[in-house]
Design an enzyme around this catalytic site. Structure first.
Site, PDB file in Angstrom:
ATOM      1  N   SER A  59       9.909   2.834   3.975  1.00  0.00           N
ATOM      2  CA  SER A  59      10.608   3.310   4.812  1.00  0.00           C
ATOM      3  C   SER A  59       9.502   3.607   6.094  1.00  0.00           C
ATOM      4  O   SER A  59       9.777   3.404   7.388  1.00  0.00           O
ATOM      5  CB  SER A  59      10.235   5.131   4.561  1.00  0.00           C
ATOM      6  OG  SER A  59       9.543   5.470   4.515  1.00  0.00           O
ATOM      7  N   ASN A  60       8.067   3.124   6.001  1.00  0.00           N
ATOM      8  CA  ASN A  60       7.381   3.190   7.105  1.00  0.00           C
ATOM      9  C   ASN A  60       7.491   1.789   8.166  1.00  0.00           C
ATOM     10  O   ASN A  60       7.326   1.888   8.835  1.00  0.00           O
ATOM     11  CB  ASN A  60       5.619   3.274   6.245  1.00  0.00           C
ATOM     12  CG  ASN A  60       5.709   5.342   6.534  1.00  0.00           C
ATOM     13  OD1 ASN A  60       4.899   5.316   7.366  1.00  0.00           O
ATOM     14  ND2 ASN A  60       5.386   5.094   5.651  1.00  0.00           N
TER      15      ASN A  60
ATOM     16  N   ARG B 144      -8.366  -9.991  -9.421  1.00  0.00           N
ATOM     17  CA  ARG B 144      -7.917  -9.316  -7.990  1.00  0.00           C
ATOM     18  C   ARG B 144      -8.655 -10.760  -6.617  1.00  0.00           C
ATOM     19  O   ARG B 144      -7.251 -10.725  -5.930  1.00  0.00           O
ATOM     20  CB  ARG B 144      -8.631  -8.914  -7.416  1.00  0.00           C
ATOM     21  CG  ARG B 144      -8.469  -7.458  -7.148  1.00  0.00           C
ATOM     22  CD  ARG B 144      -9.407  -6.297  -6.856  1.00  0.00           C
ATOM     23  NE  ARG B 144      -8.866  -5.091  -8.136  1.00  0.00           N
ATOM     24  CZ  ARG B 144      -8.091  -4.342  -7.828  1.00  0.00           C
ATOM     25  NH1 ARG B 144      -7.132  -4.361  -7.091  1.00  0.00           N
ATOM     26  NH2 ARG B 144      -7.788  -3.609  -9.017  1.00  0.00           N
TER      27      ARG B 144
ATOM     28  N   LEU C 288      -7.650  -3.750  -2.021  1.00  0.00           N
ATOM     29  CA  LEU C 288      -8.268  -5.141  -1.876  1.00  0.00           C
ATOM     30  C   LEU C 288     -10.168  -4.833  -1.866  1.00  0.00           C
ATOM     31  O   LEU C 288     -10.709  -4.166  -1.067  1.00  0.00           O
ATOM     32  CB  LEU C 288      -7.284  -4.815  -0.181  1.00  0.00           C
ATOM     33  CG  LEU C 288      -6.066  -5.087  -0.342  1.00  0.00           C
ATOM     34  CD1 LEU C 288      -5.246  -5.290   1.397  1.00  0.00           C
ATOM     35  CD2 LEU C 288      -5.506  -6.563  -1.038  1.00  0.00           C
TER      36      LEU C 288
ATOM     37  N   ASN D 191      -4.131   1.041   7.542  1.00  0.00           N
ATOM     38  CA  ASN D 191      -3.539   2.418   6.237  1.00  0.00           C
ATOM     39  C   ASN D 191      -3.208   3.489   7.223  1.00  0.00           C
ATOM     40  O   ASN D 191      -3.508   3.604   8.011  1.00  0.00           O
ATOM     41  CB  ASN D 191      -4.121   1.695   5.142  1.00  0.00           C
ATOM     42  CG  ASN D 191      -3.790   2.372   3.688  1.00  0.00           C
ATOM     43  OD1 ASN D 191      -2.566   2.481   3.652  1.00  0.00           O
ATOM     44  ND2 ASN D 191      -3.750   3.408   3.389  1.00  0.00           N
TER      45      ASN D 191
ATOM     46  N   HIS E 153      -1.992   6.586   4.257  1.00  0.00           N
ATOM     47  CA  HIS E 153      -2.292   7.213   3.743  1.00  0.00           C
ATOM     48  C   HIS E 153      -1.938   9.249   3.590  1.00  0.00           C
ATOM     49  O   HIS E 153      -2.035   9.413   4.498  1.00  0.00           O
ATOM     50  CB  HIS E 153      -3.918   7.924   3.370  1.00  0.00           C
ATOM     51  CG  HIS E 153      -4.598   7.762   1.887  1.00  0.00           C
ATOM     52  ND1 HIS E 153      -4.493   7.573   0.515  1.00  0.00           N
ATOM     53  CD2 HIS E 153      -4.732   9.382   1.359  1.00  0.00           C
ATOM     54  CE1 HIS E 153      -4.281   8.290   0.223  1.00  0.00           C
ATOM     55  NE2 HIS E 153      -4.641   9.432   0.181  1.00  0.00           N
TER      56      HIS E 153
ATOM     57  N   THR F 229     -11.662  -0.540   5.765  1.00  0.00           N
ATOM     58  CA  THR F 229     -12.456  -0.860   5.259  1.00  0.00           C
ATOM     59  C   THR F 229     -13.223  -0.708   3.704  1.00  0.00           C
ATOM     60  O   THR F 229     -12.305  -0.854   2.442  1.00  0.00           O
ATOM     61  CB  THR F 229     -13.690   0.008   5.567  1.00  0.00           C
ATOM     62  OG1 THR F 229     -13.601   1.169   4.779  1.00  0.00           O
ATOM     63  CG2 THR F 229     -13.806   0.180   6.835  1.00  0.00           C
TER      64      THR F 229
ATOM     65  N   ASP G 209      -9.677   4.808   0.686  1.00  0.00           N
ATOM     66  CA  ASP G 209      -9.133   5.505   1.942  1.00  0.00           C
ATOM     67  C   ASP G 209     -10.008   6.278   2.927  1.00  0.00           C
ATOM     68  O   ASP G 209     -10.204   7.161   3.102  1.00  0.00           O
ATOM     69  CB  ASP G 209      -7.909   5.955   0.987  1.00  0.00           C
ATOM     70  CG  ASP G 209      -7.150   5.565   0.148  1.00  0.00           C
ATOM     71  OD1 ASP G 209      -6.653   4.923   0.906  1.00  0.00           O
ATOM     72  OD2 ASP G 209      -6.986   6.434  -0.520  1.00  0.00           O
TER      73      ASP G 209
ATOM     74  N   GLU H 285       5.237  10.793   8.555  1.00  0.00           N
ATOM     75  CA  GLU H 285       4.994   9.803   8.850  1.00  0.00           C
ATOM     76  C   GLU H 285       5.012   8.897   9.576  1.00  0.00           C
ATOM     77  O   GLU H 285       4.277   7.785  10.779  1.00  0.00           O
ATOM     78  CB  GLU H 285       4.619   8.771   7.489  1.00  0.00           C
ATOM     79  CG  GLU H 285       3.744   9.454   5.948  1.00  0.00           C
ATOM     80  CD  GLU H 285       4.048   8.805   5.061  1.00  0.00           C
ATOM     81  OE1 GLU H 285       3.694   7.299   4.622  1.00  0.00           O
ATOM     82  OE2 GLU H 285       3.190   9.603   3.883  1.00  0.00           O
TER      83      GLU H 285
HETATM   84  C1  GAR Z   1       4.406   6.586   1.672  1.00  0.00           C
HETATM   85  O1  GAR Z   1       3.844   8.035   1.883  1.00  0.00           O
HETATM   86  C2  GAR Z   1       2.206   6.267   2.341  1.00  0.00           C
HETATM   87  O2  GAR Z   1       1.844   7.275   2.484  1.00  0.00           O
HETATM   88  C3  GAR Z   1       2.148   5.657   1.069  1.00  0.00           C
HETATM   89  O3  GAR Z   1       3.227   5.563  -0.162  1.00  0.00           O
HETATM   90  C4  GAR Z   1       4.178   6.048   0.685  1.00  0.00           C
HETATM   91  C5  GAR Z   1       5.305   4.320   0.939  1.00  0.00           C
HETATM   92  O4  GAR Z   1       5.938   4.996   1.113  1.00  0.00           O
HETATM   93  N1  GAR Z   1       0.946   5.501   0.575  1.00  0.00           N
HETATM   94  C6  GAR Z   1      -0.079   5.620  -0.237  1.00  0.00           C
HETATM   95  O5  GAR Z   1      -0.285   6.254  -1.216  1.00  0.00           O
HETATM   96  C7  GAR Z   1      -1.474   4.730   0.296  1.00  0.00           C
HETATM   97  N2  GAR Z   1      -2.213   4.826  -0.847  1.00  0.00           N
HETATM   98  P1  GAR Z   1       7.151   3.673   2.047  1.00  0.00           P
HETATM   99  O6  GAR Z   1       7.416   3.089   1.193  1.00  0.00           O
HETATM  100  O7  GAR Z   1       8.483   4.667   2.221  1.00  0.00           O
HETATM  101  O8  GAR Z   1       6.706   3.349   3.327  1.00  0.00           O
END
Ligand code: GAR
Length: 197
Positions: free
Chosen positions: A14-15, A66, A94, A108, A110, A142, A146, A175
């Site tokens: 969704s983001n 990794r 990463l 990113n 968070h 970095t 987070d 977000e």
């Molecule tokens: C979002 O809430 C994002 O902030 C989180 O995963 C979700 C993804 O939603 N990210 C993390 O937790 C990264 N550590 P989306 O796939 O619907 O954008």
């Protein structure tokens, strides 16, 4: 010339959709590829439906390696020559050797008000702590998890009776506003933090 943006995701995307829909008109950037480490990620279909090239780099064959996974990811990215990488629900940590060449060009989102609640289960942890507000942060990536300079934050209230799910939904809606606002500035070379709510 438009900056080229690669978006990395692991889930519903969704983001990614919010970012892609923002990159129109006089926006200084355009999406160039959406990559996922999860073949079934809902975000891949959404990207394809919007005509954006997609790819999968599955992390599972690289258990314990990794850097092998990251080498493949780097190759998949290089084909599309991005200027900027947006992590949008990309759920792999990463290493420094991947992050270093992208530092200053990778951001990113968070789901917490960093520096609070790095890592997972941010909403449950905010509820457990009795916080009266929660939110989300966009930051430069970095090598530390987070961490990295904060480029924007948006706040929401924690309401009586909230569950981790109801709080997550309220934060996610923010977000979708915050991340495009930060990307627009960042792509224009402006790192002034965007502070919402
Ligand atoms: C979002 O809430 C994002 O902030 C989180 O995963 C979700 C993804 O939603 N990210 C993390 O937790 C990264 N550590 P989306 O796939 O619907 O954008």
């Amino acid at each position: 010339m438009s900056r080229r943006v690669a978006i990395l995701l692991s889930g519903s995307g969704s983001n990614m959709v919010a970012l892609v829909e923002s990159m129109v008109g006089d926006h200084p950037a355009r999406p160039c590829v959406v990559l996922s480490n999860v073949r079934q990620a809902g975000g891949l279909e959404k990207a394809e439906a919007r005509g954006i090239p997609t790819g999968v780099v599955d992390h599972r064959p690289f258990r314990g390696d990794r850097e092998g996974f990251e080498a493949l990811l780097q190759e998949a990215l290089a084909v599309h020559a991005p200027d900027i990488i947006c992590l949008a629900g990309f759920m792999r940590v990463l290493t420094e050797s991947f992050v270093a060449p992208w530092q200053g060009r990778m951001i990113n989102i968070h789901p917490s008000l960093l520096p609070r609640y790095r890592g997972l289960n941010t909403h449950a942890r905010a509820l457990e702590a009795g916080d009266s507000e929660a939110g989300c942060t966009v930051h430069e990536v970095t090598a530390a998890l987070d961490d990295g300079p904060i480029l924007g934050q948006a706040r929401v209230p924690v309401l009586p009776g909230d569950s981790a799910q109801s709080l997550a939904a309220r934060v996610l809606a923010k977000e979708h506003i915050l991340y495009p606002a930060v990307l627009r500035r960042f792509a224009a070379g402006d790192r002034t933090p965007v502070m919402l709510g």
